[in-house]
Design a protein around this motif. Structure first.
Motif, PDB file in Angstrom:
ATOM      1  N   ILE A 122       0.821  -1.214   0.000  1.00 39.11           N
ATOM      2  CA  ILE A 122       0.000   0.000   0.000  1.00 39.11           C
ATOM      3  C   ILE A 122       0.855   1.264   0.000  1.00 39.11           C
ATOM      4  CG2 ILE A 122      -1.887  -1.181   1.198  1.00 39.11           C
ATOM      5  CD1 ILE A 122      -1.118   0.409   3.728  1.00 39.11           C
ATOM      6  N   LEU A 123       2.148   1.132   0.302  1.00 40.91           N
ATOM      7  CA  LEU A 123       3.035   2.301   0.380  1.00 40.91           C
ATOM      8  C   LEU A 123       3.745   2.606  -0.940  1.00 40.91           C
ATOM      9  CD1 LEU A 123       4.732   1.620   3.839  1.00 40.91           C
ATOM     10  CD2 LEU A 123       2.624   2.894   3.375  1.00 40.91           C
ATOM     11  N   ARG A 124       3.490   1.833  -1.972  1.00 43.63           N
ATOM     12  CA  ARG A 124       4.199   2.021  -3.242  1.00 43.63           C
ATOM     13  C   ARG A 124       4.103   3.437  -3.812  1.00 43.63           C
ATOM     14  NH1 ARG A 124       2.695  -3.748  -6.231  1.00 43.63           N
ATOM     15  NH2 ARG A 124       4.158  -5.045  -5.027  1.00 43.63           N
ATOM     16  N   PRO A 125       2.949   4.130  -3.684  1.00 44.00           N
ATOM     17  CA  PRO A 125       2.877   5.496  -4.233  1.00 44.00           C
ATOM     18  C   PRO A 125       3.870   6.471  -3.604  1.00 44.00           C
ATOM     19  CG  PRO A 125       0.671   4.641  -3.855  1.00 44.00           C
ATOM     20  CD  PRO A 125       1.620   3.678  -3.202  1.00 44.00           C
ATOM     21  N   LEU A 126       4.438   6.103  -2.445  1.00 45.92           N
ATOM     22  CA  LEU A 126       5.404   6.975  -1.784  1.00 45.92           C
ATOM     23  C   LEU A 126       6.814   6.830  -2.341  1.00 45.92           C
ATOM     24  CD1 LEU A 126       4.222   6.533   1.900  1.00 45.92           C
ATOM     25  CD2 LEU A 126       4.004   8.583   0.494  1.00 45.92           C
ATOM     26  N   SER A 127       7.025   5.822  -3.196  1.00 46.61           N
ATOM     27  CA  SER A 127       8.359   5.622  -3.756  1.00 46.61           C
ATOM     28  C   SER A 127       8.379   5.541  -5.273  1.00 46.61           C
ATOM     29  CB  SER A 127       8.984   4.336  -3.179  1.00 46.61           C
ATOM     30  OG  SER A 127       8.190   3.205  -3.477  1.00 46.61           O
ATOM     31  N   ASP A 128       7.201   5.353  -5.901  1.00 46.02           N
ATOM     32  CA  ASP A 128       7.195   5.163  -7.359  1.00 46.02           C
ATOM     33  C   ASP A 128       6.904   6.439  -8.145  1.00 46.02           C
ATOM     34  OD1 ASP A 128       4.450   5.575  -7.121  1.00 46.02           O
ATOM     35  OD2 ASP A 128       3.894   3.496  -7.538  1.00 46.02           O
ATOM     36  N   GLY A 129       6.827   7.576  -7.436  1.00 47.07           N
ATOM     37  CA  GLY A 129       6.645   8.849  -8.110  1.00 47.07           C
ATOM     38  C   GLY A 129       5.221   9.341  -8.197  1.00 47.07           C
ATOM     39  N   ARG A 130       4.244   8.499  -7.877  1.00 50.58           N
ATOM     40  CA  ARG A 130       2.858   8.970  -7.918  1.00 50.58           C
ATOM     41  C   ARG A 130       2.626  10.071  -6.883  1.00 50.58           C
ATOM     42  NH1 ARG A 130      -0.629   3.647  -7.382  1.00 50.58           N
ATOM     43  NH2 ARG A 130       1.393   2.774  -6.741  1.00 50.58           N
ATOM     44  N   ILE A 131       3.231   9.924  -5.727  1.00 48.04           N
ATOM     45  CA  ILE A 131       3.137  10.951  -4.680  1.00 48.04           C
ATOM     46  C   ILE A 131       4.518  11.481  -4.331  1.00 48.04           C
ATOM     47  CG2 ILE A 131       2.617  11.341  -2.242  1.00 48.04           C
ATOM     48  CD1 ILE A 131       0.271   9.491  -2.507  1.00 48.04           C
ATOM     49  N   ALA A 132       5.473  10.581  -4.183  1.00 44.66           N
ATOM     50  CA  ALA A 132       6.822  10.963  -3.763  1.00 44.66           C
ATOM     51  C   ALA A 132       7.810   9.897  -4.227  1.00 44.66           C
ATOM     52  CB  ALA A 132       6.873  11.122  -2.246  1.00 44.66           C
ATOM     53  N   THR A 133       9.086  10.132  -3.911  1.00 46.07           N
ATOM     54  CA  THR A 133      10.136   9.158  -4.203  1.00 46.07           C
ATOM     55  C   THR A 133      11.049   9.071  -2.989  1.00 46.07           C
ATOM     56  OG1 THR A 133      11.648  10.813  -5.121  1.00 46.07           O
ATOM     57  CG2 THR A 133      10.094   9.768  -6.662  1.00 46.07           C
ATOM     58  N   GLU A 134      11.943   8.101  -3.002  1.00 44.28           N
ATOM     59  CA  GLU A 134      12.891   7.988  -1.891  1.00 44.28           C
ATOM     60  C   GLU A 134      13.793   9.214  -1.827  1.00 44.28           C
ATOM     61  OE1 GLU A 134      15.036   4.354  -1.694  1.00 44.28           O
ATOM     62  OE2 GLU A 134      13.255   3.099  -2.006  1.00 44.28           O
ATOM     63  N   ALA A 135      14.120   9.780  -2.978  1.00 43.96           N
ATOM     64  CA  ALA A 135      14.985  10.961  -3.004  1.00 43.96           C
ATOM     65  C   ALA A 135      14.242  12.228  -2.602  1.00 43.96           C
ATOM     66  CB  ALA A 135      15.582  11.137  -4.398  1.00 43.96           C
ATOM     67  N   ALA A 136      12.947  12.256  -2.855  1.00 45.81           N
ATOM     68  CA  ALA A 136      12.121  13.410  -2.503  1.00 45.81           C
ATOM     69  C   ALA A 136      10.892  12.907  -1.746  1.00 45.81           C
ATOM     70  CB  ALA A 136      11.700  14.173  -3.753  1.00 45.81           C
ATOM     71  N   PRO A 137      11.056  12.590  -0.455  1.00 44.88           N
ATOM     72  CA  PRO A 137       9.958  11.989   0.310  1.00 44.88           C
ATOM     73  C   PRO A 137       8.820  12.964   0.569  1.00 44.88           C
ATOM     74  CG  PRO A 137      11.809  12.478   1.747  1.00 44.88           C
ATOM     75  CD  PRO A 137      12.278  12.745   0.352  1.00 44.88           C
ATOM     76  N   TRP A 138       7.662  12.398   0.867  1.00 46.98           N
ATOM     77  CA  TRP A 138       6.483  13.194   1.192  1.00 46.98           C
ATOM     78  C   TRP A 138       6.757  14.044   2.422  1.00 46.98           C
ATOM     79  CZ3 TRP A 138       1.997  14.888  -0.548  1.00 46.98           C
ATOM     80  CH2 TRP A 138       1.032  15.309   0.355  1.00 46.98           C
ATOM     81  N   ALA A 139       6.447  15.342   2.348  1.00 47.31           N
ATOM     82  CA  ALA A 139       6.758  16.259   3.441  1.00 47.31           C
ATOM     83  C   ALA A 139       5.516  16.843   4.096  1.00 47.31           C
ATOM     84  CB  ALA A 139       7.645  17.392   2.932  1.00 47.31           C
TER      85      ALA A 139
END
Length: 296
Positions: A122-139
């Protein structure tokens, strides 16, 4: 994809609620009404946030069965972002069943097995670019609920995907309150619990919400908001403690009241309200909810 205002991570399911105007006990067989409505902690919070003008995104598991398709359509109609949901091909859509009487909640069963089984998918959108990425995490803010497994909550607590997030956490039920221990000590986690849940986390009995909020902070919680039904509510962070009295109302429903309080408080802070005003607004929203009105 449109950028959401807040992420709601946890249970998204159907609530099946039986309500009777009669006082009930174990074994009671009374007339009443049975309803099926969108529910789950994450869903309840998201719906209230939308009522307050925010745009929430749902991160959860919903099946591709008929119940899941209907639930996703309803979520979209309510203004919630559903593109971030994990849609399982082989797991059913979760559900929750409760019975309420004039004397409050009699019994409830939460079937969130599909959510628990899919785990961190369920956390994939936070790393695949839909919401955020590992380099630019959700803030931004995240509403997180205790229907997630203890293991997944522990992984979230240590994950770099959440290092910049403002975590707002609810236990889902007293039976799952101890799962939140995984987030004790997190530098931004704010717990929204009732007095009973605070006692379970701290393994003690608290006389009131104020002592419960202080107890959570002393236990290592960054910030705590504690409700106690119609009694005084409290908020603690560091050495600061504020309290507020909820309005007196006739209680017609209880399932979802804590979610409404949490969502209204988050929305108030996101919209720039001062701490005392945010707490008061959240208590009034929860009171409106339990009285059968729609919180504004």
């Amino acid at each position: 994809m449109t950028t959401p205002d807040i992420l709601c991570i946890g249970s998204v399911l159907w609530d099946i609620i039986g309500r009777s105007p009669s006082a009930m006990r174990a074994g009671s067989d009374v007339p009443g009404r049975i309803t099926r409505i969108p529910g789950g902690v994450a869903m309840n919070i998201a719906m209230t946030l939308a009522n307050f003008g925010l745009r929430p995104a749902l991160l959860s598991a919903v099946g591709r069965d008929a119940e899941g398709e209907e639930l996703v359509r309803e979520a979209g109609r309510l203004g919630l972002m559903t593109e971030t949901l994990y849609r399982s091909e082989d797991l059913p859509t979760d559900s929750y069943m409760a019975v309420e009487g004039a004397n409050g909640l009699i019994a409830a069963i939460a079937d969130a097995h599909s959510l628990e089984q899919v785990g961190d998918k369920i956390l994939r959108p936070l790393s695949d670019g839909r919401i955020a990425t590992e380099a630019a995490p959700w803030a931004g803010p995240v509403a997180l609920d205790g229907n997630l497994t203890r293991d997944l909550l522990a992984r979230i607590a240590a994950s770099p995907l959440f290092r910049a997030a403002d975590l707002r956490v609810a236990p889902a039920s007293p039976g799952k309150a101890e799962r939140l221990l995984a987030l004790v000590g997190h530098p931004s986690a704010c717990f929204y619990v009732n007095r009973e849940e605070a006692g379970l986390i701290c393994q003690t009995d608290f006389a009131d919400a104020g002592s419960a909020a202080r107890g959570l902070v002393q236990r290592g919680v960054h910030r705590a908001l504690v409700t106690d039904g119609g009694r005084m509510a409290a908020e603690a962070r560091g050495d600061d403690l504020r309290t507020a009295q909820p309005p007196e109302v006739l209680v017609t429903r209880v399932t979802g009241a804590g979610d409404t309080f949490m969502a209204a408080h988050i929305a108030s802070e996101v919209q720039g309200m001062a701490p005392d005003a945010a707490l008061s607004r959240a208590l009034h929203a929860a009171a409106s909810y339990v009285s059968g009105e729609t919180p504004q």
